[in-house]
Every structure is written in C-alpha cells, then in structure tokens.
Design a protein around this motif. Structure first.
Motif, PDB file in Angstrom:
ATOM      1  N   LEU A   1      24.111 -39.340  -9.864  1.00 43.85           N
ATOM      2  CA  LEU A   1      22.936 -39.236 -10.718  1.00 43.85           C
ATOM      3  C   LEU A   1      22.369 -40.615 -10.988  1.00 43.85           C
ATOM      4  O   LEU A   1      23.114 -41.553 -11.309  1.00 43.85           O
ATOM      5  CB  LEU A   1      23.305 -38.577 -12.057  1.00 43.85           C
ATOM      6  CG  LEU A   1      24.094 -37.267 -12.012  1.00 43.85           C
ATOM      7  CD1 LEU A   1      24.351 -36.775 -13.426  1.00 43.85           C
ATOM      8  CD2 LEU A   1      23.358 -36.219 -11.189  1.00 43.85           C
ATOM      9  N   LEU A   2      21.067 -40.748 -10.854  1.00 40.68           N
ATOM     10  CA  LEU A   2      20.385 -41.945 -11.327  1.00 40.68           C
ATOM     11  C   LEU A   2      19.909 -41.650 -12.738  1.00 40.68           C
ATOM     12  O   LEU A   2      19.110 -40.730 -12.947  1.00 40.68           O
ATOM     13  CB  LEU A   2      19.199 -42.293 -10.421  1.00 40.68           C
ATOM     14  CG  LEU A   2      18.391 -43.521 -10.846  1.00 40.68           C
ATOM     15  CD1 LEU A   2      19.242 -44.784 -10.825  1.00 40.68           C
ATOM     16  CD2 LEU A   2      17.160 -43.700  -9.959  1.00 40.68           C
ATOM     17  N   LEU A   3      20.426 -42.390 -13.697  1.00 40.84           N
ATOM     18  CA  LEU A   3      20.166 -42.114 -15.102  1.00 40.84           C
ATOM     19  C   LEU A   3      19.435 -43.270 -15.754  1.00 40.84           C
ATOM     20  O   LEU A   3      19.660 -44.438 -15.423  1.00 40.84           O
ATOM     21  CB  LEU A   3      21.480 -41.885 -15.861  1.00 40.84           C
ATOM     22  CG  LEU A   3      22.428 -40.792 -15.360  1.00 40.84           C
ATOM     23  CD1 LEU A   3      23.705 -40.800 -16.188  1.00 40.84           C
ATOM     24  CD2 LEU A   3      21.751 -39.430 -15.442  1.00 40.84           C
ATOM     25  N   GLU A   4      18.566 -42.928 -16.701  1.00 43.36           N
ATOM     26  CA  GLU A   4      18.053 -43.927 -17.631  1.00 43.36           C
ATOM     27  C   GLU A   4      18.748 -43.679 -18.965  1.00 43.36           C
ATOM     28  O   GLU A   4      18.744 -42.559 -19.469  1.00 43.36           O
ATOM     29  CB  GLU A   4      16.548 -43.813 -17.809  1.00 43.36           C
ATOM     30  CG  GLU A   4      16.055 -44.880 -18.780  1.00 43.36           C
ATOM     31  CD  GLU A   4      14.578 -44.741 -19.107  1.00 43.36           C
ATOM     32  OE1 GLU A   4      13.778 -45.203 -18.293  1.00 43.36           O
ATOM     33  OE2 GLU A   4      14.267 -44.176 -20.155  1.00 43.36           O
TER      34      GLU A   4
ATOM     35  N   ARG B   1      18.652 -37.433  -1.364  1.00 47.41           N
ATOM     36  CA  ARG B   1      18.144 -37.094  -2.682  1.00 47.41           C
ATOM     37  C   ARG B   1      17.764 -35.617  -2.713  1.00 47.41           C
ATOM     38  O   ARG B   1      17.111 -35.113  -1.813  1.00 47.41           O
ATOM     39  CB  ARG B   1      16.935 -37.967  -3.030  1.00 47.41           C
ATOM     40  CG  ARG B   1      16.452 -37.770  -4.463  1.00 47.41           C
ATOM     41  CD  ARG B   1      15.489 -38.877  -4.861  1.00 47.41           C
ATOM     42  NE  ARG B   1      14.337 -38.942  -3.993  1.00 47.41           N
ATOM     43  CZ  ARG B   1      13.248 -38.193  -4.123  1.00 47.41           C
ATOM     44  NH1 ARG B   1      13.184 -37.314  -5.106  1.00 47.41           N
ATOM     45  NH2 ARG B   1      12.231 -38.324  -3.306  1.00 47.41           N
ATOM     46  N   VAL B   2      18.210 -34.931  -3.760  1.00 44.09           N
ATOM     47  CA  VAL B   2      17.913 -33.507  -3.913  1.00 44.09           C
ATOM     48  C   VAL B   2      16.449 -33.366  -4.310  1.00 44.09           C
ATOM     49  O   VAL B   2      16.011 -33.919  -5.323  1.00 44.09           O
ATOM     50  CB  VAL B   2      18.820 -32.866  -4.981  1.00 44.09           C
ATOM     51  CG1 VAL B   2      18.481 -31.388  -5.155  1.00 44.09           C
ATOM     52  CG2 VAL B   2      20.291 -33.031  -4.591  1.00 44.09           C
TER      53      VAL B   2
ATOM     54  N   CYS C   1      21.447 -37.390  -6.071  1.00 42.93           N
ATOM     55  CA  CYS C   1      21.743 -37.603  -4.655  1.00 42.93           C
ATOM     56  C   CYS C   1      22.996 -36.814  -4.296  1.00 42.93           C
ATOM     57  O   CYS C   1      23.995 -36.859  -5.020  1.00 42.93           O
ATOM     58  CB  CYS C   1      21.954 -39.092  -4.381  1.00 42.93           C
ATOM     59  SG  CYS C   1      22.189 -39.499  -2.640  1.00 42.93           S
ATOM     60  N   ARG C   2      22.932 -36.086  -3.171  1.00 43.17           N
ATOM     61  CA  ARG C   2      24.055 -35.260  -2.736  1.00 43.17           C
ATOM     62  C   ARG C   2      24.236 -35.434  -1.234  1.00 43.17           C
ATOM     63  O   ARG C   2      23.286 -35.269  -0.474  1.00 43.17           O
ATOM     64  CB  ARG C   2      23.792 -33.800  -3.090  1.00 43.17           C
ATOM     65  CG  ARG C   2      24.910 -32.821  -2.737  1.00 43.17           C
ATOM     66  CD  ARG C   2      24.542 -31.415  -3.231  1.00 43.17           C
ATOM     67  NE  ARG C   2      24.430 -31.378  -4.690  1.00 43.17           N
ATOM     68  CZ  ARG C   2      23.728 -30.454  -5.352  1.00 43.17           C
ATOM     69  NH1 ARG C   2      23.090 -29.507  -4.687  1.00 43.17           N
ATOM     70  NH2 ARG C   2      23.672 -30.492  -6.678  1.00 43.17           N
TER      71      ARG C   2
ATOM     72  N   ALA D   1      18.463 -43.562  -1.085  1.00 41.14           N
ATOM     73  CA  ALA D   1      17.886 -42.418  -1.796  1.00 41.14           C
ATOM     74  C   ALA D   1      17.214 -42.827  -3.090  1.00 41.14           C
ATOM     75  O   ALA D   1      16.227 -42.223  -3.515  1.00 41.14           O
ATOM     76  CB  ALA D   1      18.974 -41.382  -2.074  1.00 41.14           C
ATOM     77  N   PHE D   2      17.742 -43.867  -3.753  1.00 43.26           N
ATOM     78  CA  PHE D   2      17.208 -44.284  -5.049  1.00 43.26           C
ATOM     79  C   PHE D   2      16.391 -45.574  -4.954  1.00 43.26           C
ATOM     80  O   PHE D   2      16.049 -46.164  -5.969  1.00 43.26           O
ATOM     81  CB  PHE D   2      18.357 -44.522  -6.046  1.00 43.26           C
ATOM     82  CG  PHE D   2      19.143 -43.288  -6.385  1.00 43.26           C
ATOM     83  CD1 PHE D   2      18.591 -42.020  -6.262  1.00 43.26           C
ATOM     84  CD2 PHE D   2      20.451 -43.387  -6.838  1.00 43.26           C
ATOM     85  CE1 PHE D   2      19.324 -40.879  -6.581  1.00 43.26           C
ATOM     86  CE2 PHE D   2      21.191 -42.256  -7.166  1.00 43.26           C
ATOM     87  CZ  PHE D   2      20.626 -41.003  -7.031  1.00 43.26           C
ATOM     88  N   SER D   3      16.103 -46.030  -3.738  1.00 44.95           N
ATOM     89  CA  SER D   3      15.512 -47.361  -3.581  1.00 44.95           C
ATOM     90  C   SER D   3      14.068 -47.461  -4.060  1.00 44.95           C
ATOM     91  O   SER D   3      13.634 -48.509  -4.518  1.00 44.95           O
ATOM     92  CB  SER D   3      15.594 -47.792  -2.108  1.00 44.95           C
ATOM     93  OG  SER D   3      14.867 -46.883  -1.286  1.00 44.95           O
TER      94      SER D   3
END
Length: 591
Positions: free
Chosen positions: A363-366, A347-348, A342-343, A210-212
């Motif tokens: 959560l993907l966070l910066e 990914r939402v 992502c749930r 999802a975050f790739s």
C-alpha cells in the motif's frame, strides 16, 4: 492407546489445518488448543504453563530488545552503507548483498534484518540498474540460511535447544556447535543463489515502478476562491462520500492538511488531492466551486513535515484481509489514507474503495508522522518504510549496540553465562546505554511469536505426557524398521512440510517429542534428531506464507507463488540432502 493420547492427537491434528487454512493467528489457535487440553484434563496447569517459564522463550524475548537497539541506532543501516557499494553485474551485486545478510542473520533475528535491507536494496537496485526481483528473494533466503549457523540465528534454534536441555541429561551444546552443519549448508545454499538465482528469477515491474508517477493515481483540484464551497466543511461540500475517489490531503499556504477529516473547512485556493480512478474526475467536474489545479508539480512530489508517504506490506494477520478498503474504515483505524495498491508488481486499477486487501499487498499511504512508529510493530503490517524525506539514523550509538551484541556472544560462547543470562544482561545494557527506549523495547517484543512458542510447549507436553508421541513414533518405526536413517529422513520431511504451511516454531515444538520418542525406541543418540528438527523448521523456501521474511519481500519484489516454487523448490531439495547426509556424520547415531 489411552483416551488422553487420542485427544492429544486429534487436537494436534486439528491445529495445523486451522492455522494453514484460516486467518486465525497461530498464537490464538495454539492457546485455544492448550486451553481445551487443560479443560479436558489431558494436561495439568503446570504443563499448560510450562512454556511461559522456559529459558528459550525468555532468551528470545531478551534478544528482541538487543536487536531493537541495533535497529534504533541504525547499526544495521551502518553495515548497509559500507558493504553494498557499486558492483558490476547481477551476480556480483547478489554476492555483495547475500554474504553480509547471512553473516548478520547468524547472530540476529532475520525479520528486522530483512526489514532494514528491503528499502535500501530497492534504492540500490535502481542505482545499479539491476531488477529488484534478482535481489529481494535471495535476501530473504540468505537470511534464513544464515540463521542456521548459530543457536542465536533463529528463535526456533533457541527453543529446540531449550527443549533438548530438558529432555537430554547432561546436554552441552555450544553457541556455534550447529555451525558444523550450518556453515556448509549456508555456503552451498548461497552459492546456489548466486549461480542459479539470476536464471530462475523473473524480471518484472515492482512497487518502485507502480508508484513512481503520482499523477497516474491521483487527481488534483483547487477550490475556487469565489465559488460556493469556501468555508464549507468537507462533509458539507459533498467530498466525503465520492463513489470512486478519496480526498487524502489539502495543500494550503505552503503547508498540508493530511488524512483530511469530514469537519475540515475549505478555503479559497486550497489544492485538493484525491486518490482513485481517472473516471472519478468527471464526478469532481460536476461539483460547483472546484476547478482543475493550475500548478505544475504534483503535491505528492513535495515534502511536508506534517505528512509522510510510506509503503506498507499487508500481513496475513491484518484485520482487513478480504475486506474492501472503503468498507473496512481503513482511514479511521490507522489514521492513514490509501493512495494506491500494488499486487504482484502491478498497481491495482479500478475503484480504489472496492479493492479487497490480500496478504503481501503493498500500500502507498499518506499518513501523519506518528503513523510510522505507532504501527511499525503492528501485526497488520510486515514492513513499513518511509519513501519521502526519510530521516537518516544517527549512528553515534551504533557501535555501542554492536559491542553489546558482541559481549552477549562472547559470554554465551565462553561458558561464563548461559545464553539466557547473557541475553538478559545484553537487554539490560541496551536499555541502560540509551540504545533503545523503554517504549521501543516494549514495541520490539513480538508477542505473537512469544505466545506461539509458549503455547506450543503446552501442546508438546500433551503429546509427550499422554503417550501420544510414543505411539506415533512406534507407528513410524513399524514402517522404517530399525533404520535410524529412514526415521531421520521422515522427521526432516514432516517438519519441512509443516513449516511451509504454518509457523516454524509450532512445527518444531510439536514434532520434537515424536522425534525424541523415536530415537529412544531405537536406542540411538537423539542429537541427530534435535539438529534435524532445527534445520528442517528453518528450511522454508517453497512458499511465501511459510516464513515471515518471504512474505515481506513478496509485495515489494512483485513476486508470485510460482517464483518461490521455481527457486525455493530446488533449494529446499539441496538443503535437505546436505542436512540428511551430514548430520549423522557430525552427530553419529551411536554417539
């Protein structure tokens, strides 16, 4: 039944649905219950505060510090490096993972063990080509099974043991005494996971997929050097309150400005990274002075020392549960910008600011580098793992940290010291040897767990002292008659159901006096009931909310509730049969 007994039962009966159905943390619910009982005169001050002087509570607290030393020195990471390897096939990979996890969890609190293994397992599964769903739920379950092998394995074992010492005169229970039951249960449970797990577990995308690709959830623009936005602040440029996008970072001259504030001034050539929907690009294109980025590589694929990309698993205690990301002022509270959510492995999509957070969301966070240490022990997040440029632990003191744990085990097993004294000495050695800093030790103390345990003692004292526990036990005996087997089965079922809905420590401590009263009414050895309370409180495989490690793996593994029922349901039945069948053989009713 006396008035005090009725009040105790009503308060205890209200505690469990409040914990299960509301977002009020268990420690606050239980502290409120104890305060109510104290104000009504059901318990006195000494009973209300009895949990805060209990040896089990202090043993748990000291062990948190010992475990923090292993985490800070990379002691668990060292085991991961040498144990996982490159096995061929799903079942071999599963075996290579769950055996060491169970062994480590028999001596360490399983929460930091699972937290350390999750990022390593995700990376390992990718290298092996094995779906992470086949590994992460068994990782959690293996840690639970391993925790039943010794009294040190879980905080619940230590707390119930401390209760039993107070209740049973002359009780001598060694560190490895429960291993007579814990080892068979762990071996059969782990065998079930290896043989049956791959057939029952799903194979679907997780957070890794999802975050790739950052380009799927970010939009990058550049500030036109000759445009009207140069030297304007983010607020003045109209970039602070976009409807579908967040400005998360500015790349400038080889450096990065992360978690951008409204007063940051724009410079010509700045590369702006926005998180949100692709439809939001239309809104950006209407702003004079911005143009699409001309650089090929996404800014998020580069490493900058000024920022970190991290994955964070949302806890069921997070203050923003149910709130929209934009309305909750997430960036202001944590100093981190949400790039994607992502749930259940997906990914939402849609407007990121309108997403309402749920427990186990990933959560993907910066964030700035300080975010990781500042919030690693926060009750808002179950797990925080860095995914870019993660620093490798320095292992010079890892052997020292393992040596301290071994010394604690030897001292407690040999009888030279009580478990509390051995844990206290181990905590002091961990601090003095530099395995963990004072600040790190302080952060390692899970105050929610400690307060939950302490308050549970007060509620348990009310049930016992008011006679409510004896009355409930008498009512149960009128149903089961003089059959200790049936009372044992009933005790296991009640504790196992409660621990699937609320915290295991509260379920164990509150039901303990009822089980003891039942054993005393029957005139049988109370030890089988002590052990059943311990093991039933740990048998939390049915739901993700029943045990913290289950919730920790739910998001990264992309699991759904049905996945836990599919694998955890049969495992729950299997462990129940083992415990109920073997307990009276090891600790007879007539002993």
């Amino acid at each position: 039944m006396s008035l005090d007994a009725w009040i105790s039962l009503i308060v205890a009966g209200a505690v469990f649905p409040i914990m299960a159905l509301t977002r009020i943390s268990p420690d606050m619910v239980l502290m409120g219950a104890v305060a109510l009982l104290l104000s009504l005169g059901v318990i006195d001050t000494e009973q209300a505060l009895s949990g805060f002087s209990n040896s089990g509570l202090f043993t748990v607290a000291f062990l948190y510090i010992v475990v923090a030393g292993l985490r800070e020195t990379g002691g668990i990471d060292l085991i991961i490096r040498y144990v996982l390897g490159r096995p061929q096939g799903d079942r071999r990979a599963l075996t290579r993972l769950i055996l060491p996890v169970a062994a480590i969890s028999s001596l360490l609190n399983n929460t930091p063990v699972v937290a350390t293994f999750i990022p390593a397992v995700l990376s390992w599964s990718r290298r092996l080509g094995v779906a992470p769903q086949l590994l992460l739920m068994p990782l959690s379950f293996a840690s639970i099974l391993g925790g039943t092998i010794t009294l040190l394995g879980t905080s619940t074992n230590l707390v119930v043991h401390a209760l039993a010492e107070q209740r049973i005169d002359g009780l001598e229970m060694g560190l490895f005494e429960v291993a007579w039951l814990g080892v068979p249960m762990a071996v059969i449970g782990l065998g079930f996971l290896v043989l049956v797990g791959p057939r029952l577990l799903p194979r679907r995308a997780g957070t890794e997929d999802a975050f790739s690709n950052p380009r799927e959830f970010t939009i990058e623009m550049e500030v036109d050097p000759s445009g009207p936005l140069v030297d304007h602040t983010v607020e003045e440029a109209g970039l602070r309150h976009l409807s579908e996008l967040f400005l998360v970072e500015i790349e400038r001259g080889g450096n990065v400005v992360s978690v951008v504030g409204p007063g940051e001034r724009l410079k010509g050539g700045d590369r702006l990274v926005f998180a949100g929907t692709a439809g939001g690009a239309v809104e950006l294109q209407q702003l004079r002075g911005l143009m699409p980025s001309r650089q090929g590589t996404s800014s998020l694929e580069k490493e900058f020392r000024e920022r970190r990309l991290v994955e964070a698993v949302v806890s069921d205690q997070c203050q923003f549960i149910g709130q929209r990301i934009r309305d909750g002022h997430f960036r202001t509270q944590y100093g981190a910008a949400v790039l994607a959510v992502c749930r259940s492995g997906e990914r939402v999509s849609g407007n990121l600011g309108q997403v309402r957070l749920q427990p186990a969301d990933v959560l993907l966070l910066e964030a700035r580098p300080a975010f990781i240490e500042r919030h690693r022990q926060s009750r808002d997040f179950l797990l925080i793992s860095q995914i870019d440029g993660a620093a490798r632990p320095v292992h010079e003191r890892a052997i020292r940290a393992w040596g301290i744990l071994a010394a604690v085990v030897v001292l407690a097993t040999s009888g030279m010291m009580s478990m509390m004294n051995a844990a206290m000495l181990g905590a002091a050695a961990t601090l003095l040897s530099g395995c963990v800093s004072v600040a790190g030790a302080r952060r390692s103390l899970d105050t929610q767990v400690l307060l939950t345990i302490a308050a549970s003692f007060g509620l348990g004292a009310a049930l016992d002292g008011s006679g409510a526990a004896a009355e409930v036990a008498g009512a149960l005996l009128s149903i089961v008659g003089d059959q200790p087997w049936l009372l044992l089965i009933g005790t296991y079922v009640v504790v196992a159901v409660l621990t699937s809905l609320v915290t295991n420590n509260a379920a164990a401590v509150i039901t303990f006096p009822i089980a003891m009263s039942g054993a005393e009414h029957l005139g049988v050895n109370p030890m089988p009931f002590v052990v059943v309370v311990m093991f039933a409180a740990s048998a939390s495989f049915l739901t993700p909310i029943g045990y913290q490690t289950n919730l920790m793996v739910m998001g990264p593994g992309g699991y759904r509730l049905g996945d836990f029922l599919r694998l955890g349901g049969p495992l729950n039945v299997l462990t129940a049969i083992i415990v109920i069948a073997l307990t009276p053989l090891i600790w007879p009713f007539t002993g």
